[in-house]
Design a protein around this motif. Structure first.
Motif, PDB file in Angstrom:
ATOM      1  N   LEU A  22       3.892   1.992   1.459  1.00 25.99           N
ATOM      2  CA  LEU A  22       4.908   3.382   1.361  1.00 25.99           C
ATOM      3  C   LEU A  22       3.830   4.024   1.739  1.00 25.99           C
ATOM      4  CD1 LEU A  22       5.948   2.009  -2.008  1.00 25.99           C
ATOM      5  CD2 LEU A  22       7.284   1.120   0.533  1.00 25.99           C
ATOM      6  N   LEU A  23       5.605   5.592   2.657  1.00 26.96           N
ATOM      7  CA  LEU A  23       4.410   6.591   3.008  1.00 26.96           C
ATOM      8  C   LEU A  23       5.607   8.028   2.231  1.00 26.96           C
ATOM      9  CD1 LEU A  23       4.140   6.563   6.792  1.00 26.96           C
ATOM     10  CD2 LEU A  23       2.387   6.033   4.961  1.00 26.96           C
ATOM     11  N   ASP A  24       5.230   8.587   0.892  1.00 26.41           N
ATOM     12  CA  ASP A  24       5.481   9.133   0.370  1.00 26.41           C
ATOM     13  C   ASP A  24       5.730  11.054   0.803  1.00 26.41           C
ATOM     14  OD1 ASP A  24       6.902  10.149  -2.017  1.00 26.41           O
ATOM     15  OD2 ASP A  24       5.788   9.213  -3.553  1.00 26.41           O
ATOM     16  N   ALA A  74      -0.239   9.642  15.038  1.00 27.10           N
ATOM     17  CA  ALA A  74      -0.849   8.759  14.791  1.00 27.10           C
ATOM     18  C   ALA A  74      -0.229   7.088  13.760  1.00 27.10           C
ATOM     19  CB  ALA A  74      -2.178   9.008  13.600  1.00 27.10           C
ATOM     20  N   THR A  75      -0.066   8.054  12.199  1.00 23.53           N
ATOM     21  CA  THR A  75       1.247   7.291  11.576  1.00 23.53           C
ATOM     22  C   THR A  75       1.974   5.919  12.413  1.00 23.53           C
ATOM     23  OG1 THR A  75       0.866   8.851   9.972  1.00 23.53           O
ATOM     24  CG2 THR A  75       2.680   6.854   9.956  1.00 23.53           C
ATOM     25  N   ALA A  76       2.591   6.255  14.111  1.00 24.26           N
ATOM     26  CA  ALA A  76       3.666   5.962  14.987  1.00 24.26           C
ATOM     27  C   ALA A  76       2.818   4.431  15.364  1.00 24.26           C
ATOM     28  CB  ALA A  76       4.537   6.814  15.226  1.00 24.26           C
ATOM     29  N   SER A 108       0.997  -1.039  -0.245  1.00 17.77           N
ATOM     30  CA  SER A 108      -0.278   0.000  -0.187  1.00 17.77           C
ATOM     31  C   SER A 108       1.088   1.122  -0.129  1.00 17.77           C
ATOM     32  CB  SER A 108      -0.899  -0.041   1.115  1.00 17.77           C
ATOM     33  OG  SER A 108      -1.873  -1.022   1.293  1.00 17.77           O
ATOM     34  N   ARG A 109       0.544   2.581  -0.487  1.00 16.63           N
ATOM     35  CA  ARG A 109       1.062   3.840  -0.842  1.00 16.63           C
ATOM     36  C   ARG A 109       0.327   5.077  -0.740  1.00 16.63           C
ATOM     37  NH1 ARG A 109       4.363   5.010  -6.317  1.00 16.63           N
ATOM     38  NH2 ARG A 109       6.045   7.369  -4.726  1.00 16.63           N
ATOM     39  N   VAL A 110       0.560   5.633  -0.121  1.00 15.82           N
ATOM     40  CA  VAL A 110       0.341   6.638   0.465  1.00 15.82           C
ATOM     41  C   VAL A 110       0.713   8.225  -0.575  1.00 15.82           C
ATOM     42  CG1 VAL A 110      -1.122   8.233   2.008  1.00 15.82           C
ATOM     43  CG2 VAL A 110      -0.750   5.856   3.114  1.00 15.82           C
ATOM     44  N   PHE A 111       0.307   8.705  -0.635  1.00 17.83           N
ATOM     45  CA  PHE A 111       0.900   9.754  -1.806  1.00 17.83           C
ATOM     46  C   PHE A 111       1.177  11.288  -0.496  1.00 17.83           C
ATOM     47  CE2 PHE A 111      -0.723   6.538  -4.511  1.00 17.83           C
ATOM     48  CZ  PHE A 111       0.928   6.932  -5.734  1.00 17.83           C
ATOM     49  N   GLN A 112       2.286  12.133  -1.606  1.00 18.37           N
ATOM     50  CA  GLN A 112       1.431  13.402  -0.771  1.00 18.37           C
ATOM     51  C   GLN A 112       0.429  14.002  -1.071  1.00 18.37           C
ATOM     52  OE1 GLN A 112       5.630  15.370  -2.018  1.00 18.37           O
ATOM     53  NE2 GLN A 112       4.406  17.761  -1.614  1.00 18.37           N
ATOM     54  N   ILE A 139       9.364   8.159   2.951  1.00 18.74           N
ATOM     55  CA  ILE A 139       9.884   9.515   2.545  1.00 18.74           C
ATOM     56  C   ILE A 139       9.797  10.752   3.205  1.00 18.74           C
ATOM     57  CG2 ILE A 139      10.895  10.829   0.675  1.00 18.74           C
ATOM     58  CD1 ILE A 139       9.784   8.306  -1.316  1.00 18.74           C
ATOM     59  N   THR A 140      10.633  11.650   3.491  1.00 11.30           N
ATOM     60  CA  THR A 140      10.147  12.411   4.691  1.00 11.30           C
ATOM     61  C   THR A 140      11.718  13.503   3.952  1.00 11.30           C
ATOM     62  OG1 THR A 140      10.380  13.589   6.860  1.00 11.30           O
ATOM     63  CG2 THR A 140      11.527  12.394   6.606  1.00 11.30           C
TER      64      THR A 140
END
Length: 256
Positions: free
Chosen positions: A175-177, A194-196, A87-91, A209-210
């Motif tokens: 994947l956290l973009d 919340a993500t952590a 799964s992926r979360v985009f900007q 990615i950060t």
């Protein structure tokens, strides 16, 4: 030893092939991702961070090398096939949701991800209690807007929904973009917290990615610096705990 869940082996990605401006974006990149890793990725613009994500997700084809999932070669697998474990979360908060569907309807899509679908009742009402519970955990009133069209949410609520949809079925790889980059600082930090919490609670394997040095230092058990298409530094949890923002800055050529 911790199980290796995903491996990139000597991965090469080129653009403008067979032209005078042919460029290698990824240069025989190697990366092993272990089950339960929460990896933060740093690098200058153009270093290859998003290309790594695109290669993992198969939204671009690699020109050489292999990608392995649980030891199986998935190099030739389609993006659709990889969504079975990825799964992926985009900007952009708009990229992960359907705007005219309600929050609950979007979550129902996520709940049925990977399942065969036919012409039958969707049983939305039966899922509402679960959706109420999961959205309440985001602490942004999303649980009060289950019947609201997603296009009418704030950017922070919409990105929170994208994150919940991406993690609903506990993917092998998340994947956290730069998923907080489009949000104001307060909203972004709330989503990061919340993500952590969700990554830890569900024991997810995650790459993020950060561009925020503070987030790279605060979150995750590994910190990887990408430079010129390669892994320049790979810090484990103990090494990461000794890093400072100033030390991280020293790894970058600020003239790039």
């Amino acid at each position: 030893m911790t199980e290796t869940i995903l491996s990139l082996k000597n991965v090469v990605v080129k653009v403008n092939q067979n032209q005078s401006d042919e460029t290698e974006i990824l240069k025989s990149l190697n990366l092993d991702i272990h089950a339960g890793d929460f990896i933060t990725l740093l690098g200058s613009n153009g270093a290859g961070k998003s290309t790594i994500f695109n290669a993992i997700a198969a939204t671009i084809a690699i020109d050489a090398g292999q990608i392995l999932h649980n030891g199986r070669d998935i190099t030739k697998d389609s993006p659709e096939k990889r969504t079975q474990f990825l799964s992926r979360v985009f900007q952009d908060p708009k990229m992960g949701t359907s705007p005219r569907m309600t929050v609950a309807e979007n979550l129902l899509l996520a709940a049925k991800r990977g399942e065969k679908r036919g012409l039958r009742s969707r049983h939305l009402r039966a899922h509402m209690a679960a959706f109420q519970k999961i959205t309440a955990g985001m602490n942004n009133n999303l649980d009060q807007r289950l019947n609201t069209a997603t296009e009418n949410l704030s950017g922070g609520q919409r990105q929170a929904l994208s994150f919940l949809m991406a993690t609903y079925k506990k993917p092998d790889i998340l994947l956290l973009d730069e998923h907080t980059a489009a949000l104001d600082p307060k909203t972004g930090q709330a989503l990061m917290a919340a993500t952590a919490a969700r990554v830890a609670e569900d024991h997810l394997t995650c790459l993020m990615i950060t561009h925020h040095m503070e987030d790279a230092l605060k979150y995750g058990n590994r910190l990887i610096v990408i430079k010129d298409g390669r892994v320049a530094h790979d810090f484990n949890h103990e090494e990461k705990s000794q890093l400072t923002k100033e030390k991280l800055l020293s790894f970058f050529d600020l003239t790039e």
